[in-house]
Design a protein around this motif. Structure first.
Motif, PDB file in Angstrom:
ATOM      1  N   MET A 145     -38.033  32.959  37.118  1.00  0.00           N
ATOM      2  CA  MET A 145     -38.033  32.838  38.565  1.00  0.00           C
ATOM      3  C   MET A 145     -39.444  32.881  39.146  1.00  0.00           C
ATOM      4  SD  MET A 145     -35.958  35.137  41.367  1.00  0.00           S
ATOM      5  CE  MET A 145     -34.411  34.828  40.506  1.00  0.00           C
ATOM      6  N   GLU A 146     -40.365  33.601  38.524  1.00  0.00           N
ATOM      7  CA  GLU A 146     -41.736  33.697  39.027  1.00  0.00           C
ATOM      8  C   GLU A 146     -42.422  32.333  39.038  1.00  0.00           C
ATOM      9  OE1 GLU A 146     -44.145  36.618  37.164  1.00  0.00           O
ATOM     10  OE2 GLU A 146     -42.771  38.281  37.612  1.00  0.00           O
ATOM     11  N   PHE A 147     -42.121  31.501  38.049  1.00  0.00           N
ATOM     12  CA  PHE A 147     -42.710  30.158  38.005  1.00  0.00           C
ATOM     13  C   PHE A 147     -42.209  29.312  39.191  1.00  0.00           C
ATOM     14  CE2 PHE A 147     -43.127  30.458  33.111  1.00  0.00           C
ATOM     15  CZ  PHE A 147     -44.258  31.231  33.268  1.00  0.00           C
ATOM     16  N   CYS A 216     -33.755  44.744  24.923  1.00  0.00           N
ATOM     17  CA  CYS A 216     -32.369  44.870  25.411  1.00  0.00           C
ATOM     18  C   CYS A 216     -31.440  43.832  24.808  1.00  0.00           C
ATOM     19  CB  CYS A 216     -32.340  44.770  26.923  1.00  0.00           C
ATOM     20  SG  CYS A 216     -32.843  43.135  27.545  1.00  0.00           S
ATOM     21  N   ASN A 217     -31.965  42.963  23.936  1.00  0.00           N
ATOM     22  CA  ASN A 217     -31.185  41.900  23.308  1.00  0.00           C
ATOM     23  C   ASN A 217     -30.588  40.931  24.325  1.00  0.00           C
ATOM     24  OD1 ASN A 217     -31.601  42.806  20.641  1.00  0.00           O
ATOM     25  ND2 ASN A 217     -29.955  44.325  20.874  1.00  0.00           N
ATOM     26  N   GLY A 218     -31.277  40.765  25.436  1.00  0.00           N
ATOM     27  CA  GLY A 218     -30.840  39.821  26.444  1.00  0.00           C
ATOM     28  C   GLY A 218     -29.871  40.380  27.457  1.00  0.00           C
ATOM     29  N   SER A 219     -29.476  41.639  27.348  1.00  0.00           N
ATOM     30  CA  SER A 219     -28.507  42.232  28.275  1.00  0.00           C
ATOM     31  C   SER A 219     -29.143  42.693  29.572  1.00  0.00           C
ATOM     32  CB  SER A 219     -27.796  43.412  27.615  1.00  0.00           C
ATOM     33  OG  SER A 219     -28.717  44.462  27.352  1.00  0.00           O
ATOM     34  N   ARG A 220     -30.464  42.823  29.585  1.00  0.00           N
ATOM     35  CA  ARG A 220     -31.241  43.271  30.744  1.00  0.00           C
ATOM     36  C   ARG A 220     -30.996  44.742  31.066  1.00  0.00           C
ATOM     37  NH1 ARG A 220     -30.166  39.954  35.777  1.00  0.00           N
ATOM     38  NH2 ARG A 220     -31.982  41.162  36.470  1.00  0.00           N
ATOM     39  N   LYS A 221     -30.315  45.457  30.160  1.00  0.00           N
ATOM     40  CA  LYS A 221     -30.055  46.885  30.364  1.00  0.00           C
ATOM     41  C   LYS A 221     -30.418  47.675  29.112  1.00  0.00           C
ATOM     42  CE  LYS A 221     -26.224  46.254  33.625  1.00  0.00           C
ATOM     43  NZ  LYS A 221     -24.772  46.542  33.891  1.00  0.00           N
ATOM     44  N   VAL A 222     -30.937  48.862  29.327  1.00  0.00           N
ATOM     45  CA  VAL A 222     -31.233  49.784  28.226  1.00  0.00           C
ATOM     46  C   VAL A 222     -30.699  51.156  28.606  1.00  0.00           C
ATOM     47  CG1 VAL A 222     -33.263  48.539  27.390  1.00  0.00           C
ATOM     48  CG2 VAL A 222     -33.509  50.248  29.196  1.00  0.00           C
ATOM     49  N   CYS A 237     -33.892  46.760  32.122  1.00  0.00           N
ATOM     50  CA  CYS A 237     -34.965  46.577  31.130  1.00  0.00           C
ATOM     51  C   CYS A 237     -36.241  46.120  31.838  1.00  0.00           C
ATOM     52  CB  CYS A 237     -34.545  45.559  30.082  1.00  0.00           C
ATOM     53  SG  CYS A 237     -35.824  45.239  28.832  1.00  0.00           S
ATOM     54  N   ALA A 238     -37.337  46.749  31.521  1.00  0.00           N
ATOM     55  CA  ALA A 238     -38.625  46.424  32.158  1.00  0.00           C
ATOM     56  C   ALA A 238     -39.407  45.354  31.398  1.00  0.00           C
ATOM     57  CB  ALA A 238     -39.470  47.688  32.282  1.00  0.00           C
ATOM     58  N   GLU A 239     -38.884  44.902  30.284  1.00  0.00           N
ATOM     59  CA  GLU A 239     -39.625  43.962  29.448  1.00  0.00           C
ATOM     60  C   GLU A 239     -39.278  42.499  29.729  1.00  0.00           C
ATOM     61  OE1 GLU A 239     -41.966  44.962  27.449  1.00  0.00           O
ATOM     62  OE2 GLU A 239     -41.586  47.095  27.784  1.00  0.00           O
ATOM     63  N   CYS A 240     -38.068  42.210  30.137  1.00  0.00           N
ATOM     64  CA  CYS A 240     -37.606  40.823  30.241  1.00  0.00           C
ATOM     65  C   CYS A 240     -37.479  40.393  31.695  1.00  0.00           C
ATOM     66  CB  CYS A 240     -36.279  40.655  29.524  1.00  0.00           C
ATOM     67  SG  CYS A 240     -34.960  41.709  30.170  1.00  0.00           S
ATOM     68  N   ASN A 241     -37.194  39.110  31.881  1.00  0.00           N
ATOM     69  CA  ASN A 241     -37.039  38.566  33.231  1.00  0.00           C
ATOM     70  C   ASN A 241     -35.570  38.586  33.630  1.00  0.00           C
ATOM     71  OD1 ASN A 241     -35.872  36.466  31.795  1.00  0.00           O
ATOM     72  ND2 ASN A 241     -37.468  34.973  32.277  1.00  0.00           N
ATOM     73  N   GLU A 242     -35.246  37.854  34.684  1.00  0.00           N
ATOM     74  CA  GLU A 242     -33.881  37.867  35.215  1.00  0.00           C
ATOM     75  C   GLU A 242     -32.870  37.263  34.258  1.00  0.00           C
ATOM     76  OE1 GLU A 242     -35.667  33.931  36.206  1.00  0.00           O
ATOM     77  OE2 GLU A 242     -36.343  36.024  36.212  1.00  0.00           O
ATOM     78  N   GLY A 244     -33.035  37.811  30.874  1.00  0.00           N
ATOM     79  CA  GLY A 244     -33.088  38.563  29.619  1.00  0.00           C
ATOM     80  C   GLY A 244     -34.014  37.940  28.592  1.00  0.00           C
ATOM     81  N   LEU A 245     -35.044  37.205  29.065  1.00  0.00           N
ATOM     82  CA  LEU A 245     -35.962  36.499  28.176  1.00  0.00           C
ATOM     83  C   LEU A 245     -37.383  37.009  28.358  1.00  0.00           C
ATOM     84  CD1 LEU A 245     -34.671  32.856  28.832  1.00  0.00           C
ATOM     85  CD2 LEU A 245     -34.010  34.376  26.951  1.00  0.00           C
ATOM     86  N   ILE A 246     -38.174  36.829  27.325  1.00  0.00           N
ATOM     87  CA  ILE A 246     -39.599  37.136  27.365  1.00  0.00           C
ATOM     88  C   ILE A 246     -40.366  35.931  26.857  1.00  0.00           C
ATOM     89  CG2 ILE A 246     -39.294  39.637  27.077  1.00  0.00           C
ATOM     90  CD1 ILE A 246     -39.959  39.297  24.106  1.00  0.00           C
ATOM     91  N   ARG A 247     -41.636  35.837  27.242  1.00  0.00           N
ATOM     92  CA  ARG A 247     -42.470  34.725  26.811  1.00  0.00           C
ATOM     93  C   ARG A 247     -42.718  34.796  25.307  1.00  0.00           C
ATOM     94  NH1 ARG A 247     -45.572  32.404  30.772  1.00  0.00           N
ATOM     95  NH2 ARG A 247     -45.818  30.728  29.228  1.00  0.00           N
ATOM     96  N   CYS A 248     -42.732  33.651  24.678  1.00  0.00           N
ATOM     97  CA  CYS A 248     -43.002  33.583  23.244  1.00  0.00           C
ATOM     98  C   CYS A 248     -44.438  34.013  22.968  1.00  0.00           C
ATOM     99  CB  CYS A 248     -42.754  32.170  22.721  1.00  0.00           C
ATOM    100  SG  CYS A 248     -43.115  31.962  20.961  1.00  0.00           S
ATOM    101  N   SER A 249     -44.610  34.939  22.077  1.00  0.00           N
ATOM    102  CA  SER A 249     -45.939  35.482  21.793  1.00  0.00           C
ATOM    103  C   SER A 249     -46.769  34.550  20.887  1.00  0.00           C
ATOM    104  CB  SER A 249     -45.826  36.851  21.125  1.00  0.00           C
ATOM    105  OG  SER A 249     -45.086  36.758  19.917  1.00  0.00           O
ATOM    106  N   ILE A 250     -46.152  33.525  20.325  1.00  0.00           N
ATOM    107  CA  ILE A 250     -46.875  32.631  19.419  1.00  0.00           C
ATOM    108  C   ILE A 250     -47.466  31.435  20.177  1.00  0.00           C
ATOM    109  CG2 ILE A 250     -46.650  31.079  17.440  1.00  0.00           C
ATOM    110  CD1 ILE A 250     -44.567  32.940  16.309  1.00  0.00           C
ATOM    111  N   CYS A 251     -46.631  30.704  20.923  1.00  0.00           N
ATOM    112  CA  CYS A 251     -47.098  29.496  21.587  1.00  0.00           C
ATOM    113  C   CYS A 251     -47.488  29.709  23.030  1.00  0.00           C
ATOM    114  CB  CYS A 251     -46.024  28.405  21.507  1.00  0.00           C
ATOM    115  SG  CYS A 251     -44.464  28.840  22.318  1.00  0.00           S
ATOM    116  N   CYS A 252     -47.283  30.899  23.553  1.00  0.00           N
ATOM    117  CA  CYS A 252     -47.660  31.171  24.953  1.00  0.00           C
ATOM    118  C   CYS A 252     -48.716  32.252  25.015  1.00  0.00           C
ATOM    119  CB  CYS A 252     -46.436  31.562  25.775  1.00  0.00           C
ATOM    120  SG  CYS A 252     -45.191  30.273  25.897  1.00  0.00           S
TER     121      CYS A 252
END
Length: 252
Positions: A145-147, A216-222, A237-242, A244-252
């Motif tokens: 959503m930030e994009f 959180c395995n995509g559940s957005r809750k811990v 979950c404070a790590e993922c977006n709306e 339940g995803l995070i940026r790829c650490s390899i190509c991003c």
């Protein structure tokens, strides 16, 4: 006296006359070179020397003008063609800089197939940029959503992807980018951009640029405090977006 007189006569005989000089210089010309002499023009040794030098310049490929100026062939500068003069530079485009996009290529796109035309346009521009082998920051507005908020904020309206930016300059959407490519003007805009020579998709995200959150395995809750028995202790979950995803650490 007789000895001095003989030496003097011998010295005078060794001095070349104008006729002898003229005779010697004329024979230095090639058979096909002729000295143009106008009527009533005096035939002097100076004229012969000048014409011999001009004939030698012609044989060497120099350009001999009527005003006696000599221009070597390797000093003839080529003028820029109309095509080179028409090539654009980044300064010709509107200044709109995405966050962190001042020195790179940023492409806002979507991976959702709900609106087919928008998806096909994004796919086409993405494929076009891949053909140039330049490093591109892809910002999928459907994944994060930030994009989407970044894109709308720059235009003060709800614009539709794809949108291409190069070094803080807005290049355009699908129509503008395709026209620039067809005219052969798009490639020049990538000057100074790092190359991306990878020939295979990212091994972690398959070029989706996002992966499922490991926290959180995509559940957005811990669970709070590690208590797994009470559901009310779930926190966001404070790590993922709306999504339940995070940026790829390899190509991003």
């Amino acid at each position: 006296m007789r000895g001095m007189r003989g030496k003097l006569l011998k010295t005078l005989k060794s001095i070349p006359t104008i006729s002898s000089l003229r005779h010697g210089l004329v024979f230095q010309l090639s058979p096909r070179e002729k000295i143009p002499i106008r009527k009533n023009q005096s035939f002097s040794a100076e004229l012969v020397v000048k014409e011999v030098l001009r004939a030698e310049d012609r044989e060497l490929g120099f350009n001999i003008c009527d005003n006696e100026s000599v221009t070597p062939p390797f000093l003839d500068f080529e003028e820029e063609t109309d095509d080179e003069q028409d090539l654009p530079c980044l300064l010709d485009f509107e200044e709109k800089c995405p966050p962190g996009g001042g020195d790179c290529v940023v492409l806002y796109l979507t991976s959702l197939t709900g609106i087919r035309k928008t998806y096909e346009d994004c796919k086409a521009i993405r494929f076009l940029l891949e053909s140039f082998k330049v490093a591109v920051q892809e910002r999928d507005v459907s994944m994060h959503m930030e994009f989407r908020e970044e894109l709308w904020k720059m235009f003060d309206s709800k614009v539709i992807p794809p949108r291409l930016f190069i070094k803080g300059r807005y290049i355009g959407g699908t129509d503008e980018v395709v026209v620039l490519h067809e005219q052969g003007k798009l490639k020049k805009l990538f000057g100074g951009i790092p190359l991306d020579l990878s020939n295979s998709p990212c091994s972690r995200c398959a070029n989706m640029r996002f992966v499922v959150c490991f926290n959180c395995n995509g559940s957005r809750k811990v669970f709070a405090d590690g208590d797994h028995e009470k559901d009310e202790l779930h926190v966001k979950c404070a790590e993922c977006n709306e999504n339940g995803l995070i940026r790829c650490s390899i190509c991003c």
